[in-house]
Design an enzyme around this catalytic site. Structure first.
Site, PDB file in Angstrom:
ATOM      1  N   GLY A  69      37.138  40.299  26.217  1.00  0.00           N
ATOM      2  CA  GLY A  69      37.332  40.896  24.891  1.00  0.00           C
ATOM      3  C   GLY A  69      36.267  41.932  24.578  1.00  0.00           C
ATOM      4  O   GLY A  69      36.556  42.988  24.003  1.00  0.00           O
TER       5      GLY A  69
ATOM      6  N   GLY B 220      39.050  39.791  31.707  1.00  0.00           N
ATOM      7  CA  GLY B 220      39.048  38.571  32.504  1.00  0.00           C
ATOM      8  C   GLY B 220      39.922  38.588  33.747  1.00  0.00           C
ATOM      9  O   GLY B 220      39.427  38.426  34.868  1.00  0.00           O
TER      10      GLY B 220
END
Ligand code: 3PG
Ligand code: MG
Length: 396
Positions: free
Chosen positions: A375, A352
């Site tokens: 993730g 991110g």
């Protein structure tokens, strides 16, 4: 098992149900506006291909945020439906709830073509990988397409269980395939020298990624808040920098695993007395007690950039400092620039914050691949597989 991809699917006259990751950031106040549309933009080629292949209906599934199994207008996919309609120049009907009779009725209308199911996490079954929910979803399509790489590390009803109902009728979307190919190159056949740059806040969050990188890479550059536990583990003073005892212990462990001396740490810093304070240079490694490190210094930038120059493969995850503040963004931007300037390397940005930093640098187009997975990209690198991808390949 080979992944079957959308290109090989025969969709003429078929109802297609497709999972995307439209989990995009929204403004906090009404009317909620999408602040970064990348995840939707990158899914458009898959949607267009499904329609061009002659699908009779297209039902889109996604989650947004973490509404915990109940309807919550804050997490409605309404802004996504509006954006999709604009981009596709077609009506995109948002269903009232993710699964109900309304959806069935809607699909029976000849004029209905594209339906976006309301946030699938409004249903309590989604995160429980519920078979009944999957079975209901499966009644909306003859064929299943999964393009939600960003959610492929989740073993959920619409990413995992649903595959049970589409034996030999499930395909990876174009984005899913590109993500797997790009990240797969890093773990399977990276051209050497392979250099990874890891930053961000917590060693404990990324310990498995770092362990895996130590095996794959020639050099591992560690910067950002990630570096302080390593420096402390080596006996340097880190002042008030972000640095938990747990992370120092993990850093010690990683340093002892690094037999080849692949880990490179910062040589100097940009420090301040607080997050809002004015930036000051710290030319040595020790940081005074009342100061915290908030960016890498010029010496470090130069040394990291020299390493990056030689690379044939680069993986970047995590910023080099508090890049959200312009006082401490320089190191991160210079690393983005160093990677972008190396035209002979295959470069992947994942996770991110580093993706946001890549966009902020204005250089995102220069990287070989900017992953839509946070993730998911890290778990893929760690394990070489994700539940959502595995289920597409071999079923459940
Ligand atoms: C993400 O943004 O990381 C994915 O959309 C998955 O969302 P989650 O972390 O809430 O499962
Ligand atoms: Mg996440």
């Amino acid at each position: 098992m080979q992944l079957k991809t959308l290109q090989e699917a025969d969709l003429k006259g078929k109802k297609v149900i497709a999972r995307f990751d439209f989990n995009v950031p929204l403004t906090k106040t009404e009317p909620r506006k999408i602040t970064d549309t990348s995840r939707i933009d990158l899914a458009l080629p898959t949607i267009r291909m499904i329609l061009e292949k002659g699908a009779s209906k297209l039902v889109l599934i996604s989650h947004l945020g973490r509404p915990d199994g109940q309807p919550n207008p804050k997490y409605s996919l309404e802004p996504v439906a509006a954006y999709l309609a604009e981009k596709l120049s077609t009506d995109v009907i948002l269903s009232e709830s993710p699964v109900d009779n309304g959806v069935k009725n809607l699909l029976q209308l000849p004029e209905t073509k594209v339906v976006l199911l309301e946030n699938i996490r409004f249903h309590p079954g989604e995160e429980k990988n519920d078979m009944e929910l999957a079975e209901k979803l499966a009644t909306y399509g003859d064929v299943y397409v999964n393009d939600a790489f960003g959610a492929a590390h989740r073993k959920h009803s619409s990413t995992y269980a649903i595959n049970a109902f589409f034996k030999n009728r499930s395909y990876a979307g174009l984005l899913m395939k590109k993500e797997i190919d790009s990240l797969g190159t890093l773990i399977e056949k990276p051209t050497k020298p392979f250099i990874a740059i890891i930053g961000g806040a917590k060693v404990s969050d990324k310990i498995k990624t770092i362990e895996k990188m130590l095996v794959l890479v020639d050099t591992l550059l560690i910067g950002g808040a990630m570096a302080y536990p390593f420096l402390k583990a080596k006996g340097f003073e880190v002042g008030k920098s972000l640095c938990s005892d747990e992370d120092v212990n993990l850093a010690k462990q990683l340093l002892s695993q690094d037999k080849g001396g692949k880990i490179q740490l910062p040589k100097d810093h940009v420090i301040s007395s607080s997050l809002e304070g004015k930036p000051e240079k710290c030319l040595g490694l020790n940081i005074a007690p009342d100061f915290m490190g908030l960016d890498i210094g010029e010496e470090t930038i130069k040394s990291f950039a020299d390493h990056i120059k030689t690379a044939k493969t680069v993986f970047w995850n995590g910023p080099m400092g508090l890049f959200e503040s312009k006082n401490f963004a320089h190191g991160t931007m210079m690393i983005a620039k160093a990677i972008a300037s190396n035209k002979q390397c295959f470069s992947v940005v994942g996770g991110g914050d580093s993706v946001a930093a890549a966009h902020q640098s204005g250089l995102a187009e220069e990287f070989s691949h900017v992953s839509t997975g946070g993730g998911a990209s890290l778990e893929f690198i760690e394990r070489g597989e994700l539940p959502g991808v595995q289920a597409l390949k071999v079923g459940v």
